[in-house]
Design a protein around this motif. Sequence first.
Motif, PDB file in Angstrom:
ATOM      1  N   ASP A 181       0.856  -1.187   0.000  1.00 44.84           N
ATOM      2  CA  ASP A 181       0.000   0.000   0.000  1.00 44.84           C
ATOM      3  C   ASP A 181       0.896   1.243   0.000  1.00 44.84           C
ATOM      4  N   ILE A 182       0.985   1.893  -1.144  1.00 44.33           N
ATOM      5  CA  ILE A 182       1.799   3.111  -1.261  1.00 44.33           C
ATOM      6  C   ILE A 182       0.884   4.256  -1.700  1.00 44.33           C
ATOM      7  N   ASP A 183       0.647   5.187  -0.795  1.00 44.72           N
ATOM      8  CA  ASP A 183      -0.170   6.366  -1.097  1.00 44.72           C
ATOM      9  C   ASP A 183       0.699   7.597  -0.852  1.00 44.72           C
ATOM     10  N   GLU A 197      -2.342   7.178  -5.571  1.00 47.41           N
ATOM     11  CA  GLU A 197      -2.442   5.813  -5.046  1.00 47.41           C
ATOM     12  C   GLU A 197      -1.634   4.917  -5.965  1.00 47.41           C
ATOM     13  N   ASP A 199      -0.108   1.702  -4.826  1.00 44.10           N
ATOM     14  CA  ASP A 199      -0.613   0.384  -4.404  1.00 44.10           C
ATOM     15  C   ASP A 199      -0.194  -0.750  -5.335  1.00 44.10           C
TER      16      ASP A 199
HETATM   17 NI    NI Z   1      -3.498   2.809  -1.025  1.00 46.57          NI
END
Ligand code: NI
Length: 211
Positions: A181-183, A197, A199
């Motif tokens: 999860d990369i935001d 986002e 992700d």
């Molecule tokens: Ni995310």
Amino acid sequence: MRKVALPTLLAAGIAAAAITTSSQAFAYGAGDFYTRVGVAKVEPASDNGSLNIGGADYDVNVDDEAQFAFTLGYRFHDKMGVELLAALPFKHDLQVEGVTDGSTKHLPPTVTAQYYPLGGTDARVQPYAGVGFNYTRFSDEETDIGASLELDDSWGFAGQLGVDLLIDDNWALNAAAWYIDIDADAKVGSADAGTVEIDPVVVMAGVSYRF
Ligand code: NI
């Protein structure tokens, strides 16, 4: 002792040592240090969100990227380990649709605690699953418009599935996948523009080596 005997003795000794070591060391589990090396493809989610620039929303699209990657791991129990995913920086092309084509680089170090259901047995197929977290730092954002694009650091959840196919005491074929999860909060110019986002699913194929 004739000259030829020394290499023969050495070879016999090495073979004997290898057999002894293999019967002691083959069990795949507690105390192993290992590295996994391969090519990783980072495939961002299909929907990367949108950015608000000057009052209008623009869809963001982050492209796939493949890169050399490696992991370092340790098994502190036959069935439990911890692993760090590292890589060279990934450079992704990034489009803010209708506004700019650009790119960003990131380093995706990811730590997972892992469970090996067949650890400690002599099974040659060793699957594993892990959960952990990721820290991503972005750098070198580039755009083809005058305004700068800044992406903030991201902390997020990571999940992992993988399998080792053991070849011998040290080597295995490996395949692994992570969901991360990369935001990243984004600034365009100096104005907050929303969240990108990313992700990604990271898919890696290569070899494992244990020490
Ligand atoms: Ni995310």
